[in-house]
Design an enzyme around this catalytic site. Structure first.
Site, mmCIF file in Angstrom:
data_model
loop_
_atom_site.group_PDB
_atom_site.id
_atom_site.type_symbol
_atom_site.label_atom_id
_atom_site.label_comp_id
_atom_site.label_asym_id
_atom_site.label_seq_id
_atom_site.Cartn_x
_atom_site.Cartn_y
_atom_site.Cartn_z
ATOM 1 N N CYS A 2 36.412 47.877 31.067
ATOM 2 C CA CYS A 2 35.094 48.417 31.315
ATOM 3 C C CYS A 2 34.213 48.056 30.124
ATOM 4 O O CYS A 2 34.694 47.509 29.149
ATOM 5 C CB CYS A 2 35.160 49.935 31.410
ATOM 6 S SG CYS A 2 36.412 50.508 32.556
ATOM 7 N N ARG A 27 31.700 43.180 32.396
ATOM 8 C CA ARG A 27 33.030 43.741 32.128
ATOM 9 C C ARG A 27 33.531 44.615 33.275
ATOM 10 O O ARG A 27 34.670 45.083 33.254
ATOM 11 C CB ARG A 27 32.992 44.579 30.850
ATOM 12 C CG ARG A 27 32.521 43.824 29.639
ATOM 13 C CD ARG A 27 32.476 44.708 28.433
ATOM 14 N NE ARG A 27 33.794 44.982 27.930
ATOM 15 C CZ ARG A 27 34.407 44.288 26.996
ATOM 16 N NH1 ARG A 27 33.814 43.264 26.437
ATOM 17 N NH2 ARG A 27 35.608 44.614 26.596
ATOM 18 N N TRP A 74 35.400 49.081 35.680
ATOM 19 C CA TRP A 74 36.283 48.287 36.530
ATOM 20 C C TRP A 74 37.520 49.150 36.700
ATOM 21 O O TRP A 74 38.267 49.373 35.752
ATOM 22 C CB TRP A 74 36.623 46.969 35.847
ATOM 23 C CG TRP A 74 37.445 46.042 36.694
ATOM 24 C CD1 TRP A 74 36.989 45.188 37.656
ATOM 25 C CD2 TRP A 74 38.870 45.866 36.638
ATOM 26 N NE1 TRP A 74 38.039 44.493 38.205
ATOM 27 C CE2 TRP A 74 39.210 44.890 37.603
ATOM 28 C CE3 TRP A 74 39.877 46.431 35.881
ATOM 29 C CZ2 TRP A 74 40.510 44.466 37.819
ATOM 30 C CZ3 TRP A 74 41.189 46.009 36.099
ATOM 31 C CH2 TRP A 74 41.489 45.039 37.059
ATOM 32 N N ASN A 98 37.293 52.514 27.421
ATOM 33 C CA ASN A 98 37.676 51.198 27.936
ATOM 34 C C ASN A 98 39.139 50.998 27.593
ATOM 35 O O ASN A 98 39.507 51.110 26.426
ATOM 36 C CB ASN A 98 36.823 50.112 27.273
ATOM 37 C CG ASN A 98 37.339 48.719 27.586
ATOM 38 O OD1 ASN A 98 37.869 48.472 28.664
ATOM 39 N ND2 ASN A 98 37.186 47.802 26.639
ATOM 40 N N GLY A 99 39.969 50.710 28.572
ATOM 41 C CA GLY A 99 41.389 50.492 28.293
ATOM 42 C C GLY A 99 42.252 51.372 29.170
ATOM 43 O O GLY A 99 41.788 51.878 30.198
ATOM 44 N N GLU A 479 42.422 25.093 40.940
ATOM 45 C CA GLU A 479 41.127 25.658 40.534
ATOM 46 C C GLU A 479 40.201 25.782 41.749
ATOM 47 O O GLU A 479 39.474 26.767 41.901
ATOM 48 C CB GLU A 479 40.506 24.776 39.432
ATOM 49 C CG GLU A 479 39.095 25.137 38.996
ATOM 50 C CD GLU A 479 38.957 26.533 38.384
ATOM 51 O OE1 GLU A 479 39.963 27.217 38.201
ATOM 52 O OE2 GLU A 479 37.806 26.935 38.134
ATOM 53 N N LYS A 483 38.670 29.309 42.901
ATOM 54 C CA LYS A 483 37.219 29.509 43.019
ATOM 55 C C LYS A 483 36.882 30.045 44.402
ATOM 56 O O LYS A 483 36.104 30.982 44.557
ATOM 57 C CB LYS A 483 36.546 28.135 42.799
ATOM 58 C CG LYS A 483 35.328 28.070 41.988
ATOM 59 C CD LYS A 483 35.450 28.139 40.516
ATOM 60 C CE LYS A 483 36.219 29.276 39.974
ATOM 61 N NZ LYS A 483 36.528 29.176 38.566
ATOM 62 N N GLU A 486 38.082 33.739 45.000
ATOM 63 C CA GLU A 486 37.429 34.834 44.287
ATOM 64 C C GLU A 486 36.004 35.101 44.760
ATOM 65 O O GLU A 486 35.562 36.240 44.695
ATOM 66 C CB GLU A 486 37.501 34.658 42.762
ATOM 67 C CG GLU A 486 36.638 33.598 42.142
ATOM 68 C CD GLU A 486 36.752 33.605 40.608
ATOM 69 O OE1 GLU A 486 36.637 32.518 40.038
ATOM 70 O OE2 GLU A 486 36.908 34.664 39.996
ATOM 71 N N HIS A 502 57.506 20.046 51.303
ATOM 72 C CA HIS A 502 58.606 20.971 50.974
ATOM 73 C C HIS A 502 58.309 22.390 51.442
ATOM 74 O O HIS A 502 58.908 23.340 50.948
ATOM 75 C CB HIS A 502 58.885 20.932 49.474
ATOM 76 C CG HIS A 502 59.328 19.581 49.017
ATOM 77 N ND1 HIS A 502 60.553 19.059 49.335
ATOM 78 C CD2 HIS A 502 58.679 18.618 48.320
ATOM 79 C CE1 HIS A 502 60.660 17.837 48.829
ATOM 80 N NE2 HIS A 502 59.523 17.547 48.211
ATOM 81 N N LYS A 602 34.176 39.972 34.739
ATOM 82 C CA LYS A 602 34.112 38.705 34.013
ATOM 83 C C LYS A 602 35.153 38.644 32.900
ATOM 84 O O LYS A 602 35.782 37.614 32.683
ATOM 85 C CB LYS A 602 32.691 38.545 33.437
ATOM 86 C CG LYS A 602 32.449 37.233 32.734
ATOM 87 C CD LYS A 602 32.314 36.099 33.706
ATOM 88 C CE LYS A 602 32.188 34.760 33.012
ATOM 89 N NZ LYS A 602 32.641 33.661 33.884
HETATM 90 O O1 M6R Z 1 37.543 34.915 29.508
HETATM 91 P P1 M6R Z 1 38.772 34.163 29.906
HETATM 92 O O2 M6R Z 1 38.574 32.697 29.955
HETATM 93 O O3 M6R Z 1 39.961 34.509 29.027
HETATM 94 O O4 M6R Z 1 39.112 34.664 31.361
HETATM 95 C C1 M6R Z 1 40.281 34.281 32.010
HETATM 96 C C2 M6R Z 1 40.206 34.567 33.498
HETATM 97 O O5 M6R Z 1 40.039 35.938 33.725
HETATM 98 C C3 M6R Z 1 39.058 33.817 34.174
HETATM 99 O O6 M6R Z 1 39.139 32.448 33.942
HETATM 100 C C4 M6R Z 1 39.061 34.065 35.700
HETATM 101 O O7 M6R Z 1 40.200 33.506 36.267
HETATM 102 C C5 M6R Z 1 37.774 33.502 36.328
HETATM 103 N N1 M6R Z 1 37.047 34.551 36.986
HETATM 104 C C6 M6R Z 1 38.017 32.449 37.344
HETATM 105 O O8 M6R Z 1 36.820 31.934 37.836
#
Ligand code: M6R
Length: 607
Positions: A2, A27, A74, A98-99, A479, A483, A486, A502, A602
């Protein structure tokens, strides 16, 4: 995970807290709240959903006060409801957290046995009731807070305010970041310096175990042993300007389009201005002396590390182990002599990556970070850091941070090859030249957007999508799938194309689009053969290749996207663009919240 903020000042703090929360919403954004101390007690306002709901609520029912705390959530323990939103409060104390409090269950049972009634399902509420309990026993707010902290296990940062104390804000840090801002007749706390940028640039960071007692004109910090300590106050370089979307509908689209520019900045910073060769004069890791590189990261950053493994092994002969940070830190990997740890992170705050870094340092590894946020915890703790120059990335889906990580890793692999003597000066020059072409190639690749929009329309109703690639295109396939998942909530998987037969080939039918990443590299023939296997089973293929590759497969592919011709070395950078644009336009058609997709944040600062 958070964002928290707090202020003790000589002015009304609620507007400051709300602006700070806006800056912290990367966050977490599933609920938010603020609390202040007034002459009559604790005033509190909380709202489920996006921060705007809280802003609207406070506009109708203002919260006065010169001291307050705020939170954007979050959810970890308890769903994203108003009841579970922070601040949590009793009649005597309000807390933002936070935590995660790992021993909350045990504390909850202890408090319940004392007839304490819980209003939420959160782990945080035990903190409120423990502090209240100790105050009721006659302790001062500071004593009660310290006594409570000593009973908490886990990772947390806290802001605490007390009824009747209009000039006292307590804060603590154990494992998750907390900054203290020194203002004019005001003191602030926040999860990062960005939140405090409009208020002050005089920032100090608490260390693990620190407890801070703040009044509007003073800050005292105590370490884990209770000794009064000084933590250096630095002038933060973070800009007060809110990053805007400009002409773009979403941050993600803006960030996709910024890539030619930020890639140029990132690549230029890694090259010698005179010779144009990779130039890392401050690199503290001697790649000639290590025989293994361990890479740990999460999500998209982990995928960047997967691409790097191909580059390091091919050009420098250095053996690379790449692992998901949350796995590496718990799997008792043997500590090797002459190995170095590389962590990759946009935020520099991802808890699993940070803990992997800490464990590696404790185990004796030299450590290196590739990080985007300069003032982050990882940037402060890694032995050496290379900063990507992506600038602030606001969209939750990583785009420009990913490609700047790739560019940095490509340059680092060439640097390693150079110092290990595994490539000739001529090869290094040629490869560097290909890297320098990337900004221009990306600018050209963005022209494919209109074609991509049409394809997005054709496939946005699919329930499952498979991405396939070989070599460095295998991680890019992963990737692409990440993308898409998410931001569009469509189920997608990225596979090594050779692995199709396989198992995953059983999924193929005309309703499962296959996205094939096929740049003109040594594996192109094999990748195109995989395309034939898919087509033979009724699968519809979207082929992403250059003009020559597209010409070879035009009759088999249902759709094609043509990329500019490029050297295979830099193809992972270039081919990231079409998969980003495709995910974006599919998500727009699905009507999802592209920049703040459900359930995500994020920066993931919990395990
Ligand atoms: O801030 P970071 O690069 O350490 O974050 C790692 C992942 O949480 C981040 O790359 C996440 O997978 C992205 N939302 C993907 O688009």
């Amino acid at each position: 995970m958070c964002g928290i903020i707090g202020a003790v000042a000589n002015t009304e703090v609620t507007p400051l807290l709300l602006e700070g929360l806006q800056r912290l919403s990367y966050r977490g954004y599933d609920s938010a709240g603020v609390a202040t101390i007034t002459a009559t007690g604790i005033a509190r306002s909380r709202a489920e959903g996006k921060l705007q709901n809280l802003i609207n609520k406070v506009a109708n029912d203002p919260l006065p006060g010169h001291i307050g705390i705020g939170h954007t959530r979050w959810a970890t323990h308890g769903g994203p409801t108003e009841n579970n939103a922070h601040p949590h409060a009793s009649d005597k104390v309000a807390v933002v957290h936070n935590g995660i409090i790992e021993n909350y269950q045990e504390l909850r049972e202890e408090l319940a046995a004392r007839q304490v009634r819980f209003e939420s399902e959160t782990d945080t509420e035990v903190i409120v009731h423990l502090i209240t309990h100790y105050i009721n026993q006659g302790m001062t707010p500071v004593e009660a807070s310290r006594k409570t902290l000593a009973r908490l296990h886990g990772a947390f940062s806290l802001g605490i305010i007390f009824k009747g104390e209009e000039n006292l804000l307590c804060a603590a840090r154990q494992g998750t970041p907390l900054a203290i801002g020194h203002g004019k007749d005001a003191m602030y706390i926040a999860s990062d310096a960005l939140a405090l940028a409009p208020l002050t640039n005089q920032i100090c960071y608490l260390s693990d175990g620190d407890f801070a007692v703040l009044h509007s004109s003073s800050a005292e910090i105590f370490d884990a042993s209770g000794n009064k300590v000084e933590r250096p106050i630095r002038t933060s370089a973070v800009s007060a300007a809110m990053v805007g979307k400009g002409e773009y509908r979403h941050f993600m689209l803006k960030e996709i389009h910024e890539q030619p520019e930020v890639l140029g900045d990132t690549i230029n910073a890694l090259m010698h201005p005179g010779t144009g060769a990779v130039y890392l004069p401050e690199m503290q890791i001697d790649f000639a002396k290590i025989n293994r590189l361990v890479i740990a990261a999460c999500g998209t950053a982990y995928i960047a590390g997967m691409v790097a493994k191909y580059w390091f092994e091919k050009f420098s002969g250095l053996s690379v182990e790449i692992d998901i940070a949350s796995e590496w830190r718990y799997r008792s990997a043997p500590v090797e002599k002459n190995a170095a740890m590389l962590v990759i992170s946009q935020s520099g705050e991802t808890l699993d990556t940070l803990e992997a870094l800490r464990l590696a340092k404790k185990s004796g590894y030299a450590s290196l970070g590739i990080i985007n946020v300069p003032e982050s915890t990882m940037a402060r703790e890694a032995d050496a850091v290379i900063f990507t120059k992506a600038g602030p990335e606001i969209g939750v889906a990583s785009t420009k941070a990913f490609t700047t990580q790739l560019a940095t890793l490509a340059a680092l692999a060439l640097h390693a090859a150079q110092v290990r003597g595994t490539i000739t000066a001529e090869t290094q020059r040629a490869l560097t030249a290909h890297l320098r072409e990337i900004p221009a190639l990306m600018a050209e690749a963005l022209h494919a957007e209109e074609a991509i929009k049409t394809i997005a329309y054709d496939i946005h109703t699919a329930r499952d999508i498979l991405y396939l690639g070989r070599g460095t295109m295998y991680p890019i396939a992963m990737e692409g799938a990440l993308k898409l998942k998410e931001i569009s909530y469509i189920h997608a998987e990225g596979y090594a194309a050779g692995e199709l037969k396989h198992g995953p080939i059983a999924l193929i039918d005309e309703d499962v689009p296959i996205i094939l990443l096929a740049p003109p590299d040594a594996l192109l023939d094999k990748t195109l053969a995989n395309m034939q296997e898919v087509a033979a089973r009724g699968g519809k293929v979207l082929l992403i290749s250059d003009a020559a590759g597209v010409a070879r497969a035009r009759d088999t592919a249902a759709w094609t996207i043509t990329m500019p011709a490029c050297d295979p070395f830099v193809a992972p950078l270039l081919y990231s663009l079409p998969i980003q644009m495709l995910a974006y336009h599919i998500a727009v058609l699905k009507g999802t919240d592209v920049d703040q997709p459900r359930n995500l944040a994020k920066a993931v600062t919990v395990e």
